[in-house]
Write a protein that holds these residues in place. Structure first.
Motif, short mmCIF file in Angstrom:
data_model
loop_
_atom_site.label_atom_id
_atom_site.label_comp_id
_atom_site.label_asym_id
_atom_site.label_seq_id
_atom_site.Cartn_x
_atom_site.Cartn_y
_atom_site.Cartn_z
N ALA A 206 -11.83 -10.16 11.12
CA ALA A 206 -11.37 -9.49 12.35
C ALA A 206 -12.25 -9.82 13.55
CB ALA A 206 -11.34 -7.98 12.13
N SER A 210 -10.37 -11.17 16.75
CA SER A 210 -10.39 -10.35 17.97
C SER A 210 -10.82 -11.15 19.19
CB SER A 210 -11.31 -9.14 17.78
OG SER A 210 -12.65 -9.54 17.71
N MET A 211 -11.35 -12.35 18.99
CA MET A 211 -11.72 -13.18 20.14
C MET A 211 -10.54 -13.99 20.66
SD MET A 211 -15.29 -14.76 18.88
CE MET A 211 -14.89 -16.12 19.94
N ASP A 225 4.54 -10.76 13.44
CA ASP A 225 4.03 -10.22 14.69
C ASP A 225 3.38 -11.36 15.47
OD1 ASP A 225 3.51 -8.23 16.58
OD2 ASP A 225 1.54 -7.75 15.74
N LEU A 229 -3.67 -9.05 22.24
CA LEU A 229 -4.23 -7.75 21.86
C LEU A 229 -4.25 -6.83 23.06
CD1 LEU A 229 -7.22 -8.96 19.69
CD2 LEU A 229 -4.94 -8.25 18.97
N PRO A 230 -3.89 -5.56 22.84
CA PRO A 230 -3.91 -4.63 23.97
C PRO A 230 -5.35 -4.31 24.37
CG PRO A 230 -3.50 -3.44 21.94
CD PRO A 230 -3.55 -4.90 21.58
N THR A 232 -7.96 -1.55 24.95
CA THR A 232 -8.01 -0.17 24.47
C THR A 232 -8.13 0.78 25.65
OG1 THR A 232 -10.36 -0.48 24.16
CG2 THR A 232 -8.98 -0.59 22.20
N ARG A 234 -9.74 3.64 27.40
CA ARG A 234 -11.04 4.31 27.33
C ARG A 234 -10.93 5.68 27.96
NH1 ARG A 234 -13.98 -0.70 28.22
NH2 ARG A 234 -13.37 -1.88 26.39
N VAL A 240 -17.58 2.13 25.41
CA VAL A 240 -17.06 1.61 24.16
C VAL A 240 -17.80 2.21 22.98
CG1 VAL A 240 -15.86 -0.55 24.56
CG2 VAL A 240 -18.35 -0.45 24.78
N VAL A 243 -16.21 4.32 20.18
CA VAL A 243 -15.55 3.90 18.95
C VAL A 243 -16.50 4.01 17.76
CG1 VAL A 243 -13.97 2.35 20.14
CG2 VAL A 243 -16.07 1.43 19.19
N ARG B 118 -2.50 -2.88 13.49
CA ARG B 118 -3.34 -4.07 13.40
C ARG B 118 -3.85 -4.47 14.77
NH1 ARG B 118 0.05 -7.57 12.36
NH2 ARG B 118 0.18 -7.41 10.09
N ARG B 119 -2.95 -4.50 15.74
CA ARG B 119 -3.38 -4.86 17.09
C ARG B 119 -4.43 -3.88 17.61
NH1 ARG B 119 1.62 -7.05 20.75
NH2 ARG B 119 2.70 -8.31 19.16
N HIS B 120 -4.22 -2.61 17.29
CA HIS B 120 -5.18 -1.60 17.75
C HIS B 120 -6.56 -1.83 17.13
CE1 HIS B 120 -6.80 2.14 19.18
NE2 HIS B 120 -7.04 2.55 17.94
N LEU B 122 -7.76 -4.60 15.98
CA LEU B 122 -8.36 -5.83 16.51
C LEU B 122 -8.88 -5.62 17.92
CD1 LEU B 122 -5.87 -8.52 15.14
CD2 LEU B 122 -8.25 -8.20 14.45
N SER B 123 -8.20 -4.80 18.71
CA SER B 123 -8.74 -4.59 20.05
C SER B 123 -10.00 -3.71 20.00
CB SER B 123 -7.69 -4.05 21.02
OG SER B 123 -7.24 -2.81 20.59
N LEU B 124 -10.07 -2.81 19.01
CA LEU B 124 -11.33 -2.08 18.82
C LEU B 124 -12.44 -3.05 18.43
CD1 LEU B 124 -10.26 1.12 16.82
CD2 LEU B 124 -10.97 0.99 19.20
N MET B 125 -12.08 -4.01 17.57
CA MET B 125 -13.08 -5.00 17.16
C MET B 125 -13.58 -5.79 18.37
SD MET B 125 -14.80 -6.07 14.61
CE MET B 125 -14.17 -6.13 12.94
N ARG B 126 -12.65 -6.12 19.26
CA ARG B 126 -13.08 -6.85 20.45
C ARG B 126 -14.05 -6.01 21.28
NH1 ARG B 126 -8.24 -8.50 23.92
NH2 ARG B 126 -8.24 -6.23 24.10
N ASP B 127 -13.75 -4.71 21.40
CA ASP B 127 -14.68 -3.83 22.12
C ASP B 127 -16.06 -3.83 21.45
OD1 ASP B 127 -12.65 -3.22 23.82
OD2 ASP B 127 -12.33 -1.18 23.09
#
Lengths: 248, 168
Positions: A206, A210-211, A225, A229-230, A232, A234, A240, A243, B118-120, B122-127
């Motif tokens: 992941a 995620s990059m 799909d 990526l959305p 998030t 805040r 951050v 999280v 999954r998208r959620h 992954l975006s947490l992972m990016r954060d």
């Protein structure tokens, strides 16, 4: 620069024959990757993701469908035609490295650049940069067999990038790496991507996915799909750090 | 936050702001900075339970400040906390409930739920990646906390994949 997408795949299908029984691995995938885009492909094992990137790199022959790389039709090429196209335009990182056993690490990395027409000096400088970024400078004179699996995997990435290919394809590029080495790989990928490198990689990691600009998910040989990526949401005063929540 | 505060007080008596700073310094950006109000409320409860006591310390030209110290009962409470194994991470049961129940009612189909989740993740992972980049490389505590969160997220994603494979 023609403005053509780096990759265009149309209704791509791969069916393996297993003891006379047809086993579909990829069941009609359409895919478009723009130049400079970073796309991660995810999915359970057996979902067809490795088969897909192998076909995109000409390492596996498609059963039907079309593959266009950089505006050129590629699926109809002969094996030698693919080899030439790869040498010019595609860097590939395999799950199992495929380094040349009787050459040093330095030569393994420089070879594709030299084959691609770089001068010996350019090839050396590029190799020094890549090995440096991946923390492998001191291993340059070693043979592949003297390296750990994680080190060999990073060499394979350096080799794939040596020629500054138009397209980088990778199959689980961090599959054998511990957390620290993964960080080096992530940094290098992010760095070359910022400089415009097109990247398509298969990963279950992941951190790597995620990059990416976009994540494509496969299930049973089909895309289920595909999207960016959305960001998030805040909390107004939050960081951050929210999280990460401690118990206690 | 009760037990972390007891642990800090076991090191030395402190007032509220000192505790706030100690938490921030130790955990860096990886820990949501507690506001001072929360800390005083928690200290008040700990005092009521007999785990800490406060003494007023006079200050020149300023109101007295309350310095808290750990009591013997507080020390026992802290020892118990340290001695017992910690609960494992909770399973993401709320999402799992949705995944199992929503399709039965026709509210949503599983593929949509899994994809969105999954998208959620992954975006947490990016954060988390960005947080790790911004964190002082010398702050091992904060970085380990972030790495732990990343490993949990990876497990959540792997489990999501299993759910997608197994549930029709």
């Amino acid at each position: 620069m023609t403005g053509a997408p780096a990759i265009k795949a149309i209704n791509l299908v791969k069916i393996y024959q297993s003891g006379g029984v047809p086993v579909p691995a990829v069941r009609g995938i359409d895919m478009r990757v723009e130049s400079g885009e970073f796309v991660a492909i995810m999915g359970p094992s057996g979902s067809g993701k490795s088969t897909l990137v192998h076909m995109l790199g000409g390492l596996d022959v498609r059963t039907s469908g079309e593959i266009w790389l950089d505006g050129t039709r590629a699926d109809t090429l002969s094996e030698s035609g693919w080899a030439l196209l790869r040498r010019q335009k595609v860097g590939f990182v395999f799950q199992f490295f495929n380094l040349v056993a009787n050459m040093t690490i330095a030569d393994n990395v420089e070879l594709p650049a030299l084959l691609g027409g770089a001068s010996p000096r350019q090839a050396r400088e590029r190799r020094e940069y890549l090995l440096g970024e991946l923390g492998l400078t001191e291993r340059a004179a070693a043979a592949p067999a003297q390296l750990s699996g994680g080190e060999q995997q990073r060499v394979a990435l350096a080799r794939a990038l040596a020629n500054q290919p138009r397209l980088l394809l990778a199959d689980e590029p961090t599959g054998n790496l511990d957390s620290r080495n993964t960080k080096d790989v992530l940094r290098l990928l992010s760095d070359v991507h910022k400089k415009g490198q097109t990247i398509v990689l298969v990963t279950h990691d992941a951190r790597v996915a995620s990059m990416a600009d976009r994540v494509v998910s496969l299930l049973d040989g089909e895309v289920v799909d595909d999207g960016a990526l959305p960001r998030t949401r805040r909390r107004p005063m939050g960081t951050v750090g929210d999280v990460v929540e401690l118990r206690g | 936050m009760r037990l972390p505060l007891l642990a800090l007080l076991a090191k030395e008596p402190a007032h509220g702001y000192e505790l706030k700073h100690a938490l921030e310094k130790t955990f860096g950006d990886a820990y949501p900075s507690p506001n001072i109000g929360q800390i005083y409320v928690t200290l008040g409860r700990l005092e009521k339970d007999g785990f800490v006591r406060a003494v007023d310390v006079e200050q020149v030209n300023r109101p007295n400040k309350k310095v808290y110290y750990l009591t013997a009962t507080g020390r026992e409470k802290l020892d118990d906390w340290v001695d017992e194994p910690t609960e494992g991470p909770r399973v993401r049961d709320e999402f799992f409930m949705k995944l199992v129940l929503a399709p039965l009612t026709g509210i949503a189909d599983r593929m949509t739920l899994v994809n969105r989740q999954r998208r959620h993740y992954l975006s947490l992972m990016r954060d988390l990646n960005e947080l790790a980049e911004r964190t002082d490389p010398e702050n091992r505590v904060a970085l380990l906390l972030i790495e732990g969160a990343m490993l949990h997220l990876q497990a959540d994603l792997d489990w999501l994949e299993r759910c997608q494979e197994e549930l029709p």
